[in-house]
Design a protein around this motif. Sequence first.
Motif, PDB file in Angstrom:
ATOM      1  N   SER A   1      -7.630  -5.302   0.693  1.00 23.36           N
ATOM      2  CA  SER A   1      -6.370  -5.779   0.028  1.00 23.36           C
ATOM      3  C   SER A   1      -5.741  -5.870   1.387  1.00 23.36           C
ATOM      4  O   SER A   1      -5.492  -7.660   1.060  1.00 23.36           O
ATOM      5  CB  SER A   1      -5.647  -4.363   0.270  1.00 23.36           C
TER       6      SER A   1
ATOM      7  N   PHE B   1       0.498  -1.704   5.676  1.00 23.91           N
ATOM      8  CA  PHE B   1       0.081  -0.777   4.578  1.00 23.91           C
ATOM      9  C   PHE B   1      -0.386   0.543   4.890  1.00 23.91           C
ATOM     10  O   PHE B   1       0.028   1.631   3.717  1.00 23.91           O
ATOM     11  CB  PHE B   1      -1.514  -1.529   4.508  1.00 23.91           C
TER      12      PHE B   1
ATOM     13  N   ALA C   1      -7.285  -9.837   0.816  1.00 22.00           N
ATOM     14  CA  ALA C   1      -6.331 -10.711  -0.094  1.00 22.00           C
ATOM     15  C   ALA C   1      -5.297 -11.194  -0.089  1.00 22.00           C
ATOM     16  O   ALA C   1      -4.935 -12.012  -0.279  1.00 22.00           O
ATOM     17  CB  ALA C   1      -6.577  -9.792  -1.385  1.00 22.00           C
ATOM     18  N   LYS C   2      -4.469 -10.639   0.677  1.00 23.42           N
ATOM     19  CA  LYS C   2      -3.099 -11.216   0.894  1.00 23.42           C
ATOM     20  C   LYS C   2      -3.053 -11.336   1.963  1.00 23.42           C
ATOM     21  O   LYS C   2      -2.385 -12.763   1.915  1.00 23.42           O
ATOM     22  CB  LYS C   2      -2.187  -9.781   1.755  1.00 23.42           C
TER      23      LYS C   2
ATOM     24  N   GLY D   1       0.752  -1.044   0.365  1.00 26.27           N
ATOM     25  CA  GLY D   1      -0.214   0.530  -0.012  1.00 26.27           C
ATOM     26  C   GLY D   1       0.302   1.219  -0.297  1.00 26.27           C
ATOM     27  O   GLY D   1       1.287   1.346  -0.572  1.00 26.27           O
TER      28      GLY D   1
ATOM     29  N   TYR E   1      -7.278  -0.225   2.402  1.00 26.47           N
ATOM     30  CA  TYR E   1      -6.914  -1.081   3.132  1.00 26.47           C
ATOM     31  C   TYR E   1      -7.046  -2.141   4.033  1.00 26.47           C
ATOM     32  O   TYR E   1      -6.567  -3.316   3.317  1.00 26.47           O
ATOM     33  CB  TYR E   1      -5.753  -0.941   3.288  1.00 26.47           C
TER      34      TYR E   1
END
Length: 147
Positions: free
Chosen positions: A110, A91, A113-114, A17, A107
């Motif tokens: 995200s 992030f 997803a990570k 990020g 974030y």
Amino acid sequence: MSYVSLSDEETRVIFAGEAAADFAALDASEQEEVITRLLNIVTSEAPPSSFIYERIANLDIITVGDQGRLYTKVVDEIPRGDTEYHVIYLFFIDPYHDYPHKALAAYSPSAEAKAEEVTALEQVSDVEQYFTDHDALDEDDLRDLLP
């Protein structure tokens, strides 16, 4: 005096990020504070998840100093079944404890997803390659960032 680990597991930090830009925008003492905090987590015998101050949506918040907050996603014990590593995705760095809603909203998906991506890795060699591909920082890398 050098640090001697009592555990075989290692923790890595991945700047994701806006974290790299946020870090660069901090003054030298704030940068040192962030790196020192991350280094304390990486060298601890406790898993990184034990340093989470609070969770907001999919983000794990870690404190830095009196006011600072690190917006992270912490994943312990990867790969599953053959634990070698922990990972902290960093992030966003909030030095003033503002909880900016834009960053939280951006974030959170995200972070999820990570976590899904890294927990899908099944072999230690796959995790190590992932860390190489994502410039994951280990204890020595973090120490090199200190003045």
